[in-house]
Design a protein around this motif. Sequence first.
Motif, PDB file in Angstrom:
ATOM      1  N   CYS A   1       7.942  16.257   9.092  1.00  0.00           N
ATOM      2  CA  CYS A   1       9.029  16.724   9.959  1.00  0.00           C
ATOM      3  C   CYS A   1      10.425  16.166   9.639  1.00  0.00           C
ATOM      4  CB  CYS A   1       8.652  16.073  11.286  1.00  0.00           C
ATOM      5  SG  CYS A   1       7.448  16.857  12.134  1.00  0.00           S
ATOM      6  N   LEU A   2      11.512  16.674  10.103  1.00  0.00           N
ATOM      7  CA  LEU A   2      12.899  16.185  10.011  1.00  0.00           C
ATOM      8  C   LEU A   2      13.514  15.640  11.256  1.00  0.00           C
ATOM      9  CD1 LEU A   2      14.310  18.723   7.484  1.00  0.00           C
ATOM     10  CD2 LEU A   2      13.977  15.952   7.178  1.00  0.00           C
ATOM     11  N   LEU A   3      14.387  15.077  11.323  1.00  0.00           N
ATOM     12  CA  LEU A   3      15.299  14.712  12.397  1.00  0.00           C
ATOM     13  C   LEU A   3      16.506  15.733  12.047  1.00  0.00           C
ATOM     14  CD1 LEU A   3      14.924  10.915  12.697  1.00  0.00           C
ATOM     15  CD2 LEU A   3      13.993  12.511  14.309  1.00  0.00           C
TER      16      LEU A   3
ATOM     17  N   HIS B   1      11.236  11.795   4.418  1.00  0.00           N
ATOM     18  CA  HIS B   1      10.697  11.948   5.701  1.00  0.00           C
ATOM     19  C   HIS B   1       9.818  13.051   5.520  1.00  0.00           C
ATOM     20  CE1 HIS B   1      14.763  10.171   7.193  1.00  0.00           C
ATOM     21  NE2 HIS B   1      13.910   9.231   6.561  1.00  0.00           N
TER      22      HIS B   1
ATOM     23  N   VAL C   1      13.032  16.576  16.445  1.00  0.00           N
ATOM     24  CA  VAL C   1      12.124  16.597  15.554  1.00  0.00           C
ATOM     25  C   VAL C   1      11.637  17.662  15.374  1.00  0.00           C
ATOM     26  CG1 VAL C   1       9.800  15.478  14.910  1.00  0.00           C
ATOM     27  CG2 VAL C   1      11.309  14.067  16.384  1.00  0.00           C
TER      28      VAL C   1
END
Lengths: 192, 469
Positions: free
Chosen positions: B163-165, B157, B26
Motif C-alpha cells: 500500500c501507499l499513503l 512502503h 491508504v
Amino acid sequence: MEPFRRLRSRTVVLPATDIDTDQIIPARYLTTTGREGLGRHLFAGWRYAGDGTPLADFPLNRPQAAGCAILVAGRNFGCGSSREHAAWALYDYGIRVVISSEIADIFRSNALKNGLLPILVDEPLHAWLLAHPGADLEIDLEGNRLLLPDGQAVTFAIEPFARYCLLQGVDELGHLLAQLPRIEAFERETAR
Amino acid sequence: MSPRTMFDKIWQAHQVVPETVDTPAVLYVDLHLVHEVTSPQAFALLGARGLRVRRPDRTLATLDHSTPTDADELFGRVPMRDAAAAGQIAALQRNAAAAGIELLDIGDRRRGIVHVIGPELGATQPGSVIVCGDSHTSTHGACGALAFGIGTTEVGHVLATQCLLQRKPRTLAVNVAGKLGAGVTAKDLVLAIIGRLGVAGGTGQVIEYRGAAVRALTMDERMTVCNMSIEAGARAGMIAPDATTFEYLRGRPRAPAGADWERAVAAWSELPTDAGATFDREMSLDAAGIEPMISFGTNPAMVCPVGGSVPGRDDPSYRKALVYMGFAPGERLAGKPVDVVFIGSCTNSRLSDLRAAAALLRGRRVAAGIRLLVVPGSETVRRAAEAEGLAAVFTAAGGEWREPGCSMCLGMNGDLAAPGQYVVSTSNRNFEGRQGAGVRTLLASPATAAAAAIAGCIADPREFATREE
C-alpha cells in the motif's frame, strides 16, 4: 529522520524555471546502491566545468552561499524523473528547505520523506525572494510560517500528515505498518 | 450513485482507508514493477527494519535502466563498462531471489523496459493500481489503469505493505476531437498536448485522454500518449478501456483466461467515465490541426511543428535554453544538421514504432556521418522485429541494432552522445545533459527520427515516401 521544527538560514537562489531532477542530480550518478554522499554531485552539470573544477559564478559555488540551508528556486522545481536521489543529494549537501512558487509532485513527496521541507509561496513573495539572494529567513514549521528579514510573518500550507512526521522526526512507514490489519481485511474482502 | 470519472472508480475501489484531514488515504497497489536503479535502497530499508516483502506475487522485476544494450557487455563476454551499474544489476538479482520476486533477468525471453513488458505480458490490466519507482509508469494508464511513478522510500512502503499513503489528486480531461492527419502520429499528438499544457500544467492532476482521436489510437499509440503525461507534470494519464484494449490483452500470458476473461471484460466495461461526471478541469483540442512535432528546447513543452520556426519569448530561462540548444528565435528547424538518431525508450520502442521507422529507412541509407541507434523495448519486440526483417532494414541502412533497454533515453548504461551533438530522439525528455554532458536532444516521433537519419538534418517525414515490404 531528524525532526524539523525551526530553522534560520540565509538563502541561495537558483532563478531558472523548471529545474528538473536531471539537473539536480544527473543520471550518471544514479548507479549507486546507497543514498549517502550524493551531495558532491548536486547540480553537477551546472556546478563543475568538464574537468571537475567548480564554476565560480554558479550560485552554490559563491563564498556567500556557504552554509546556506534554504534554496529558493524558479517556478516548477524538481520536475521530471522520480529519482529520490534528487532529495538525497540536496539534503546531503546541506539544504533543508526548498522554496518555489510551484514544486513538482514526485519531488515534493520524496523531499518530505527525507526531512527536506518544500514550501510553496505566492508569486509576489517568490519574486522578492528570487531578487534577494542571501535573505535571512526563519522557517517555523510548528507555526506554519516563514519569517522575512523585516520580521513579517507569512504562513504556508503543508500536508498535515507530512508536517506531523517532520515535526516528530518519524517516517510514514510506521503509520502504514499500523494499518496492516485493515490491509489484510481489504485483501480478504476483495479476494486479492 | 452520482456519475463518476474512471479515476474516481479506480481510486475508490483501492481505498483501504479513506483520507482524512490529518492522514492521507491508504491506497492498495495491485501491481508493483521494480527495476535496478530505484530499488536497492528500498530493499535496504526493509532489511534495516526487519521487514519482508509482503506480496512478492504482486511484484515483478526487470533489468532495463543501467543495463547494457551492447550484446557483449550484456551477456558477459566483456566486462561491463560501468562497475557500479554492474553492482546495481547484481543487487536486484540478489534482492529478488531473496524475496521470491520474479525477475525478468538477463537472458530471459521476456526481459525489457519495465513499461513495455507490463502491457506486453498482460500484467497491466484495466482498473488496476500500478506503481513503479519510475515517473513514466503513467504509460500503463493506456490500458485503463491508474498508474503512477513513486520515489524509492515509497517503493519500500509498497514492498512492505502493498500500500501507499496518498492524497487524492485532481482530474483533468484532455479532449481530442477529430482525426490525426496522414503521417501525424501519437507522439506528435502528445508533444502538441504538452506544448499547450506546459511542463507544470498537469501538476497535482491525473489526466484522462478522451475524444474521437484518442478512441482511434491503437494500444501502442495510447501508451505513447499516456507515457508522456508526466512531462506535463501530471501524476498519471489514462484512457478508458474499450474493444481495442480487450483485443490487445486477450491471450497475453498474464491476462485472465476462460471464464475469468469474460468476467474481467464485464468488470472492465464498467470502468469508463459515466456520462455527466465532471472533471476538475478540461482542455480541448482538434487533432486535425496537429503537424509532426519536434522539440527545440530543454523541456518537453518547448515544441513546434518540424516545418516551423523557433518561437521567441522574453524569459531568461527560455533564452538560456535556446543558448544551450544553439538555436535562435525565428530560426527554421527543417534542415538543421543532426549527429545522432536514437529510436527507442518506453515512449517509442514497440514493434509498431520500429515498423514506422523501418517504413522510411527500407532501401535507404543513413546520411554520411550520422549515427543511428535502434533499441527495441523488449526481448519480445526484438525477436518480432528480427523475424519480420525490421532489424535487417536498420542494419542495411547503416544503423546499430542493439539489445533491449532504456539506453540513450537517459544514458545510464554508457549509451551517450558527445558534447554539442544534436540527437533526434524518440524518447521523452530533452533536459540538459540527459543524453550526455552538453548534448542537445530533439524529441520526435519514430517517423521523424527516421527522416532525420536519412536526411542528416531535421526533416518532415511526410516528404519521404514510405516503403512497405
